[in-house]
Design an enzyme around this catalytic site. Structure first.
Site, PDB file in Angstrom:
ATOM      1  CE  LYS A  48      -7.256   0.847   0.294  1.00 39.02           C
ATOM      2  NZ  LYS A  48      -8.163   0.539   1.487  1.00 39.02           N
TER       3      LYS A  48
ATOM      4  CG  HIS B 107      -3.718  -0.747  -2.312  1.00 36.12           C
ATOM      5  ND1 HIS B 107      -4.317   0.649  -2.223  1.00 36.12           N
ATOM      6  CD2 HIS B 107      -3.789  -1.178  -0.992  1.00 36.12           C
ATOM      7  CE1 HIS B 107      -4.401   0.718  -0.966  1.00 36.12           C
ATOM      8  NE2 HIS B 107      -3.737  -0.129  -0.066  1.00 36.12           N
TER       9      HIS B 107
ATOM     10  CB  SER C 228      -0.835  -0.045   1.117  1.00 39.63           C
ATOM     11  OG  SER C 228      -0.049  -0.412   2.347  1.00 39.63           O
TER      12      SER C 228
END
Ligand code: PMP
Length: 649
Positions: free
Chosen positions: A494, A463, A435
């Protein structure tokens, strides 16, 4: 050794008015003059309050015989719970030094708010004695002894304040001083006097207020006013024996048993180390452009990589669900909190990730702590990458298993550590895309090693989901793998643009977690609108792969632009770290970028290691090429300037 006084004042012109940015001074030996000049110049040029238009550096030789050596005032800290309390303490302190009209004296502080220097106030008649009321009196020609002898860091605001207070306390006819900082984030102030020392009061104004100033408290007839001013402005003073607030426990006036002391101290230390965090309030939807502090900015810090959070179809679908099902889910998943949307989302996630089943948690954080603590217990071993996300680390701790940390993405080290720590049940866990570094785990090898030793393999696809792989399906698609890791965890917060965490895997794994995973079981489930948003968003990602492709193109384009501008950048993910190093520079660069309209976060300890502070650029599919090119140039100009400066200083 010849000694010199070195002074710097920096200001900028704002709306036709000269605005003070920074001022500092040193008394230093000839050999350190060059290095300190550069350091003060650096401070003037790269200050968080902005770039200076005027910088005045003055160097004068000092006669050693003229120097007055003073012992630093002893420091006492008074912890208060509110600034109103702090003001009461300050008034009591003024009374203690014989000021009978303390409130009226304090009231005068308001007249100093726009002054550069201090007010010189006759405490009995309330007459102002400084000859120039706009300028005030400026205490100069002073330093701490250590700074001459030991080449101390020049940016020590705490020591600078004590030096000033000590010098002023010894001025003719001065009975004390009041000081409140004009820094909106710094609410601690002081009242100082020769008799009672330097009393720090932890709150003297509201957080966010720029109201600050300084009064030198004068008592006696006015025949000594000029002597007093001459001493404060011209006499060379070196202060000895300053006690550190950082290494020593606070001496508090109140009971040392005050339970809030540790909090005040912790906050103070965070501020001192540039690690204090505050929240930014964004006044618009989170998209490629946002409104922040009244102006439009390019958002380059958000995890909303595919801009799904503000997608019109996603929003419409969420609204429809809210209209039908209401806003709250009414219970935890195993009681009344499961509606058809929860089940639909889980089925869709399993299809998206190519697994038998899936389970939705309320956040990614809750998913990690819930999965890991349900799967592992005290006799087990967890092998965890050193750069894994905090939620994985917390899950490992919660499980009480033995935690073995292996070097970042180093599969040889992983295997060595597994051999050194044999176990009957164990887990290898890693971020899929890290991250803060944006690099990708070596998943094929990780799974192979875990399989070889009979360990569970788990990745966190926070991610990578919606970002890597031809269709944004994540790490297995990126590596064209046929064997999935056992546990695929991810977030919906996300690229999916919504909220929640998930786990995908075998049916039996999901059944086990439904029954054993405490963060899944004991929390009210996510609301219908959030479920609907995730469903629509995943459907759109599956149906319209051009969204993911646009993001991937932007990543390549932006990295190229950065490289052309002289910044190392090589990422295949939406996270592009630009390593700065020290926390303060990272914060200052980020602030400068904010001023220029780029919302880019500085990431520092404890999110990353100390001294590895960085800008974390996060790209979106909806950024356009022109703005990315411009952004790369602006970032490179600022970062390269800092780098040059650091090489020089
Ligand atoms: N894992 C990783 C790798 C993350 O970066 C994050 C969020 N920053 C999480 C888990 C937690 O996800 P959430 O924000 O949905 O709680």
């Amino acid at each position: 050794m010849n000694l010199y006084s070195l002074k710097m004042r920096a200001s900028k012109s704002q709306d036709g008015i000269e605005k003070h940015i920074s001022g500092a001074e040193k008394i230093t030996g000839e050999d350190s003059l060059f290095i300190y000049s550069k350091a003060l110049l650096t401070r003037a040029l790269y200050h968080s309050k902005g770039k200076a238009d005027f910088i005045n550096i003055k160097i004068e030789k000092v006669n050693q015989e003229d120097i007055l050596f003073l012992d630093a005032l002893p420091v006492t800290t008074v912890n208060v719970s509110s600034y109103q309390d702090g003001i009461q303490k300050l008034l009591a302190m003024l009374e203690k030094i014989g000021i009978t009209n303390a409130s009226a004296v304090l009231e005068k502080l308001k007249d100093t708010y726009n002054m550069r220097g201090a007010m010189l106030l006759n405490v009995d008649t309330l007459e102002r004695l400084e000859p120039n009321k706009d300028r005030g009196i400026r205490a100069t020609y002073m330093d701490e002894v250590n700074s001459v002898m030991k080449k101390k860091d020049t940016k020590d605001h705490y020591n600078e304040a004590i030096v000033l207070a000590t010098k002023v306390a010894y001025a003719p006819n001065i009975i004390g001083e009041i000081c409140i900082s004009d820094d909106p984030d710094y609410v601690t102030g002081y009242v100082a006097s020769k008799e009672n020392g330097y009393m720090r009061i932890t709150k003297l104004k509201e957080m966010g207020s720029e109201d600050g100033g300084r009064i030198f408290l004068y008592r006696g007839d006015h025949s000594k006013v000029q002597d007093c001013i001459d001493y404060i402005e011209k006499r060379e003073v070196l202060v000895k024996n300053i006690s550190s607030i950082l290494n020593k426990p606070y001496k508090t006036e109140e009971s040392t048993k005050n339970k809030w002391n540790f909090i005040d101290k912790a906050l103070e230390n965070l501020k001192y180390n540039n690690l204090y965090r505050t929240m930014n309030e964004i006044k618009s939807a989170q998209s490629a452009h946002v409104t922040f502090q009244g102006k439009e900015m390019i958002m380059m810090a958000s995890n909303n990589y595919l801009d799904m959070s503000n997608d019109s179809q996603v929003k419409a679908y969420a609204l429809k669900a809210m209209g039908k099902y209401g806003v709250g889910s009414g219970g935890s998943r195993l009681t009344t909190g499961t509606i058809n949307l929860h089940n639909q989302l889980e089925e869709l996630l399993a299809v998206f990730k190519g697994t038998e089943a899936a389970l939705v948690y309320n956040t990614g954080y809750m998913a990690n702590i819930g999965i890991i603590s349900a799967l592992c217990s005290k006799d087990d071993v967890i092998f965890s990458d050193e750069l894994n996300h905090a939620s994985i680390i917390d899950g490992c701790c919660l499980s009480k298993a033995k935690i073995v940390v292996y070097r970042h993405n180093d599969m040889n080290d992983l295997e060595d550590k597994i051999k050194q720590n044999p176990c009957s049940k164990g887990l290898v866990v890693s971020d899929a895309v890290f991250s803060m570094d944006g690099d990708i785990v070596n998943l094929p090898q990780l799974v192979e090693i875990a399989d070889k030793y009979g360990l569970f393999s788990m990745i966190d696809e926070a991610h990578s989901t919606g970002v890597i792989g031809e269709n944004g399906r994540g790490t297995m698609e990126y590596f064209h793998m046929t064997r999935n890791p056992d546990i695929i965890m991810g977030t919906l917060s996300k690229a999916i643009g919504s909220e929640g965490g998930f786990v995908c895997g075998k049916q039996e794994l999901i059944e086990y977690l439904k029954n054993k995973s405490r963060s899944f079981i004991f929390s009210t489930s996510l609301s219908p609108a959030v479920m609907a948003a995730s469903i629509k968003s995943i459907e759109l990602i599956m149906d319209e792969p051009q969204r993911v492709q646009a993001l991937q193109e932007n990543i390549q384009y932006f990295c190229n632009c950065l490289r052309e501008a002289g910044i190392e950048a090589d990422s295949e993910t939406a996270i592009i770290p630009i390593i700065i190093g020290d926390e303060k520079s990272a914060m200052e660069i980020s602030r400068e970028l904010f001023e220029q309209g780029y919302y880019i976060s500085a990431i520092r300890y404890p999110t990353v290691k100390k001294g590895c502070a960085r800008l974390r650029v996060a790209l979106m599919s909806t950024h356009n090429k022109d703005e990315l090119k411009r952004a790369a140039r602006v970032i490179a100009a600022i970062v390269n300037r800092y780098k040059r400066m650091r090489e020089y200083v």
